[in-house]
Design an enzyme around this catalytic site. Structure first.
Site, short mmCIF file in Angstrom:
data_model
loop_
_atom_site.label_atom_id
_atom_site.label_comp_id
_atom_site.label_asym_id
_atom_site.label_seq_id
_atom_site.Cartn_x
_atom_site.Cartn_y
_atom_site.Cartn_z
N GLU A 75 -12.10 -29.68 45.98
CA GLU A 75 -13.67 -29.16 46.14
C GLU A 75 -13.64 -28.29 47.46
O GLU A 75 -13.44 -28.86 48.46
CB GLU A 75 -14.20 -30.60 46.65
N HIS A 104 -14.06 -37.41 50.88
CA HIS A 104 -14.97 -36.48 50.56
C HIS A 104 -15.03 -35.53 51.73
O HIS A 104 -15.14 -36.08 52.84
CB HIS A 104 -16.18 -36.82 50.24
#
Ligand code: PGA
Length: 252
Positions: free
Chosen positions: A163, A93
């Protein structure tokens, strides 16, 4: 294949009691919309409690260490997570890359360990700055580095979450992505994976979207951008909000 919604709680909520309540409500929503796969990824200390609440929704985690056990203070291994029945594991992430110094090499070790031991990594990739028109080379680099040395037959258990960092709701100055850009990213990522593992693998790899997903925009990401699911941060901390996203996704 069913669409998937992954609730990424990050370091929230601040108590076990709130976590259990939130999980209970998300479980109710997941049972009401069975045509969408729901995964809840709570912080590590809440995993066991959240696991005891979930039935329809599945348990995920926000990270995993690549060794199975040993002298690694503060780490949580893939084997420990597996013993708690964690299936999906978010890896790489941007918050871990940016704030915690996670490198491409570490991400690669995590992806390999998870795939080799039957867990399902959700590899997060995305450029930091918005670039008009062209897709960022950074994304190609992240994918190449994360998947180096991975056996082709294991890619079916991997999911890639696009993302863009500039679209993550909690990033200062963030702004939501457009379905057009997300679609371009989807095509681009398939091309990169095809280049690495062949056309069929590139066509089949599951690609989901993350970044300020809410009940208003989720349909356009799933339909117009052809994303196969979404990684939901802030909006997954409010059960009603998450239930609305789930409802919208179930009609896509
Ligand atoms: P957001 O976070 O939905 O709050 O933008 C998404 C993510 O960081 O996974």
């Amino acid at each position: 294949m069913k669409k998937i919604l992954i609730a990424n709680w990050k370091a929230n909520p601040s108590t076990l009691h709130e976590a259990a309540e939130l999980a209970r409500k998300i479980e109710l929503a997941a049972s009401a919309h069975r045509n969408v796969e729901v995964v809840v990824a709570p912080p590590f200390p809440y995993l066991a409690t959240v696991a005891s609440v979930l039935k329809r929704a599945k348990l995920g985690s926000q990270d995993a260490f690549w060794e199975d056990a040993g002298p690694y203070t503060g780490e949580v291994s893939w084997r420990q997570l597996k013993s708690l029945k964690v299936g999906h594991v978010i890896v790489g992430h941007s918050e871990r890359r940016i704030f915690l110094g996670e490198t491409d090499e570490m991400i690669n070790q995590k992806i390999r360990a998870l795939l080799e031991h039957g867990l399902a990594p959700v590899l997060c990739v995305g450029e930091r700055e918005r670039i008009e028109r062209e897709m960022s080379e950074a994304v190609a680099h992240q994918i190449g580095a994360a998947l180096a040395g991975v056996k082709k037959n294991l890619i079916k258990n991997l999911m890639i979450a696009y993302e863009p960092v500039w679209a993550i709701s909690t990033m200062p100055g963030s702004r939501p992505d457009t379905p057009g850009n997300a679609f371009q990213a989807n095509v681009y990522i398939r091309k990169i994976v095809s280049g690495l593992f062949g056309r069929i693998t590139g066509e089949r790899v599951r690609i989901i979207y993350g970044g300020s997903v809410n009940a208003q925009n989720v349909s356009s990401f799933l339909t117009d951008a052809h994303m196969q699911g979404a990684l939901v941060g802030s909006a997954s901390l409010d059960a009603e909000n998450f239930a609305c996203i789930l409802k919208a996704a179930s009609t896509c």
